[in-house]
Design an enzyme around this catalytic site. Structure first.
Site, short mmCIF file in Angstrom:
data_model
loop_
_atom_site.label_atom_id
_atom_site.label_comp_id
_atom_site.label_asym_id
_atom_site.label_seq_id
_atom_site.Cartn_x
_atom_site.Cartn_y
_atom_site.Cartn_z
N ASN A 183 0.55 -1.01 -0.20
CA ASN A 183 -0.16 0.12 0.28
C ASN A 183 1.05 0.74 -0.32
O ASN A 183 0.22 2.23 -0.06
CB ASN A 183 -0.98 -0.01 0.84
CG ASN A 183 -2.15 -0.78 0.88
OD1 ASN A 183 -2.15 -1.34 0.06
ND2 ASN A 183 -2.69 -1.39 2.30
N CYS A 199 -16.10 -3.71 -4.34
CA CYS A 199 -15.29 -5.31 -4.54
C CYS A 199 -15.35 -6.01 -3.05
O CYS A 199 -16.72 -5.81 -3.06
CB CYS A 199 -13.60 -4.77 -4.32
SG CYS A 199 -13.01 -4.31 -2.47
N ARG A 237 -16.69 0.79 -2.07
CA ARG A 237 -15.94 1.88 -2.50
C ARG A 237 -15.89 3.30 -3.25
O ARG A 237 -15.04 2.96 -4.54
CB ARG A 237 -14.52 0.97 -3.41
CG ARG A 237 -14.58 -0.49 -2.36
CD ARG A 237 -13.76 -0.21 -1.01
NE ARG A 237 -12.62 -0.46 -1.23
CZ ARG A 237 -10.64 -0.37 -1.63
NH1 ARG A 237 -11.41 -1.57 -1.12
NH2 ARG A 237 -9.97 -0.46 -1.70
N ARG A 284 -2.82 -11.11 -4.44
CA ARG A 284 -2.84 -9.78 -4.62
C ARG A 284 -1.45 -8.91 -3.46
O ARG A 284 -1.06 -8.17 -3.88
CB ARG A 284 -3.54 -9.81 -4.95
CG ARG A 284 -4.88 -9.49 -5.89
CD ARG A 284 -5.90 -9.51 -5.91
NE ARG A 284 -5.88 -7.12 -5.75
CZ ARG A 284 -6.72 -7.04 -4.68
NH1 ARG A 284 -7.94 -7.05 -4.35
NH2 ARG A 284 -6.33 -5.47 -4.37
C1 EPZ Z 1 -6.60 2.28 1.18
O1 EPZ Z 1 -7.30 1.74 0.30
C2 EPZ Z 1 -5.93 0.20 1.13
N1 EPZ Z 1 -5.76 -0.16 -0.24
C3 EPZ Z 1 -6.73 -0.39 1.50
O2 EPZ Z 1 -6.27 -1.87 1.84
C4 EPZ Z 1 -7.29 -0.57 2.69
O3 EPZ Z 1 -8.14 -0.81 4.26
C5 EPZ Z 1 -7.98 1.25 3.04
O4 EPZ Z 1 -6.94 2.04 2.64
C6 EPZ Z 1 -7.95 1.60 4.27
O5 EPZ Z 1 -7.19 1.94 5.06
C7 EPZ Z 1 -4.26 0.89 -0.26
O6 EPZ Z 1 -3.84 1.05 0.16
C8 EPZ Z 1 -4.02 0.13 -2.02
P1 EPZ Z 1 -9.84 4.78 2.41
P2 EPZ Z 1 -8.79 2.99 0.13
O7 EPZ Z 1 -10.37 5.31 0.79
O8 EPZ Z 1 -7.30 4.19 -0.17
C9 EPZ Z 1 -14.92 5.22 1.84
C10 EPZ Z 1 -5.49 -4.07 1.39
O9 EPZ Z 1 -6.19 -4.58 1.92
N2 EPZ Z 1 -13.98 6.40 1.09
O10 EPZ Z 1 -9.10 5.00 3.62
O11 EPZ Z 1 -9.41 2.23 -0.64
C11 EPZ Z 1 -13.74 3.84 1.47
O12 EPZ Z 1 -15.57 3.18 0.90
C12 EPZ Z 1 -6.82 -3.27 0.55
O13 EPZ Z 1 -4.16 -3.94 1.53
C13 EPZ Z 1 -15.69 7.12 0.52
O14 EPZ Z 1 -17.12 7.14 1.24
O15 EPZ Z 1 -9.53 3.50 1.18
C14 EPZ Z 1 -13.89 2.82 2.86
O16 EPZ Z 1 -15.62 2.25 3.34
C15 EPZ Z 1 -8.29 -3.06 1.22
N3 EPZ Z 1 -15.11 7.43 -0.69
C16 EPZ Z 1 -13.30 4.00 3.90
O17 EPZ Z 1 -13.45 5.13 3.04
C17 EPZ Z 1 -14.45 7.87 -1.16
O18 EPZ Z 1 -14.06 8.34 -2.06
C18 EPZ Z 1 -11.70 3.95 3.44
O19 EPZ Z 1 -11.23 3.88 2.33
C19 EPZ Z 1 -13.12 7.77 -0.55
C20 EPZ Z 1 -13.32 5.92 0.66
#
Ligand code: EPZ
Length: 422
Positions: free
Chosen positions: A23, A116, A121, A397
């Protein structure tokens, strides 16, 4: 299709060296687009998500060569501004290519990343932040067409400290005129690593890891070298595997500070842990203690990416644990597979109540997502008898040859290919 065959009940012991963080390296590979120059990225883990990112970057025209965990990437020859739809579907986190593509080329077209296995997401926070910087985003037929004649620095308040949205804004703002302040950004160590990489390219970014990130836009960026931080979630997963079997481990190339909450909860569960500046030594108890409450939070809270590994540990702990997942709305899909192995778990919305049992029993189970799948492997390692984990492409992955890594510390596990049933 490939599956893991696991012979449970072996104590895991030995030494394990962490690889570069998935990440951290994914946004950094995307950020190389900003420079239009050559970047040398060291400690790049060999994961299918990383290979997918390489494929996307090559489709855009970038040149990439790999020498083990060292990657040389030249993003000068970009000749396309469309992220291939099938690759967006393969890896939804390619959504953070928007920021660097807009910064470098002033335009990018991509399909909606979609949901996913762990949640819908949405990307609303990304889109509203980029619009504030001056990006025009047309949404039609499942595609996003982004253009920006110019980007202007401004104050951006994120409704939620989204990791991906923080990264997208940081990368887009490198080309904005003036100053961009991100308020309520994600504070994960991977955000700091992205700041360090971009600053190595000549960016002027401060505050990553705190409640406010300041980016001063620049006209051009230069060649850079960067070593990716170790993977704190790989580390937590290995420690959980050892704890599942009552073993002991020396975890090398670790940054204990990045794993503070995970280590604190392992201690609460009864593990003895010693921290050095680049290692963690852990000895697990014969019987783990249950967790009264475990709640996932944005960093530095307990990481959502460790939720399934910890819940799996609690299935054989003494007592009842209550685990709440606050980050993703459906990150308990692996639970029904654990129940097949004799676990006693009740899920109600975002909360799971786990009543510890003496032992799990091996069964045929199906991986449905990356961390949940890895947790089924952990369950098999601690169970009596043989466990088969199907659909292990999810696990590939985020873990490089997970079975070889686990065999090095005493696990009885092997990969086999089976003919697709269809
Ligand atoms: C990153 O995902 C990581 N992936 C995830 O790891 C990790 O679980 C997550 O951050 C939280 O720490 C990578 O870095 C590639 P978020 P990301 O945007 O950026 C909501 C793994 O297993 N949200 O912080 O997609 C979203 O739906 C993966 O390695 C909105 O509502 O996470 C979620 O509920 C899984 N609107 C929460 O925020 C948005 O525009 C956290 O999402 C963006 C996010």
């Amino acid at each position: 299709m490939e599956q893991f065959l696991i012979g449970g009940g072996k104590k895991l012991t030995g030494e394990y060296e962490l690889t570069g963080a998935k990440n951290a390296v994914l946004p950094i590979l995307a950020a190389t687009i900003v420079t239009g120059n050559e970047s040398i990225i060291e400690s790049c883990p060999n994961l299918s998500d990383v290979q997918t990112m390489f494929t996307i970057l090559r489709e855009l025209g970038c040149k990439i060569t790999q020498d083990e965990d060292k990657v040389i990437i030249n993003t000068e020859p970009i000749n396309s501004h469309t992220i291939p739809e099938h690759l967006m579907r393969e890896m939804r986190s390619s959504v953070f290519l928007m920021g660097p593509m807009i910064a470098r080329c002033g335009k990018v077209t991509l399909s909606y990343p979609g949901g996913c296995e762990i949640g819908l997401r949405p990307i609303d926070i990304h889109l509203s932040a980029l619009r504030k910087l001056g990006v025009t985003i047309k949404e039609a037929h499942g595609f996003l067409e982004c253009t920006a004649d110019r980007l202007t620095g401004c104050r951006i308040l994120l409704d939620f400290p989204s990791v991906g949205a923080t990264e997208n804004v940081m990368m887009a703002a490198t080309a904005a005129e003036g100053e961009t302040r991100i308020i309520n950004p994600a504070k994960e160590p991977e955000i700091i690593d992205l700041q360090d990489y971009l600053n190595a390219c000549g960016a002027d970014i401060k505050g990553a890891g705190t409640g406010e990130i300041l980016i001063r836009g620049k006209k051009s960026y230069h060649r850079a070298e960067h070593k990716v931080i170790p993977d704190r979630i790989e580390g937590g997963t290995i420690l959980a595997a050892v704890a599942m079997t009552g073993g002991s481990i020396i975890l090398r190339n670790a940054i204990p500070e990045h794993m503070s909450m995970t280590l604190s909860k392992l201690r609460e569960a009864g593990c003895r842990i010693r921290e050095g500046n680049d290692f963690v030594i852990m000895t697990a108890p014969e019987k783990l203690n249950a967790m009264d409450t475990l709640i996932t939070q944005p960093y530095p809270g307990f990481p959502t990416d460790m939720q399934s590994q910890f819940l799996t540990l609690m299935t054989i702990a003494q007592g009842t644990s209550i685990i709440t997942e606050t980050i993703f709305e459906s990150r308990f899909k692996y639970v029904e597979e654990l129940v097949k192995m004799g676990a006693r778990i009740k899920v109600d919305g975002r909360t799971a109540v786990v009543t510890g049992v003496d032992k799990l029993t091996g069964a045929r189970v199906v991986s449905k997502d990356l961390r949940g799948g890895a947790s089924l492997v952990l369950a098999g390692l601690g169970a009596e008898g043989e466990t088969i984990v199907e659909n292990i492409c999810h696990i590939d992955r985020g873990y490089d040859k997970f079975e070889l890594a686990l065999r090095k510390i005493g696990a009885e596990i092997r990969r086999e290919t089976i003919q697709d049933k269809t």
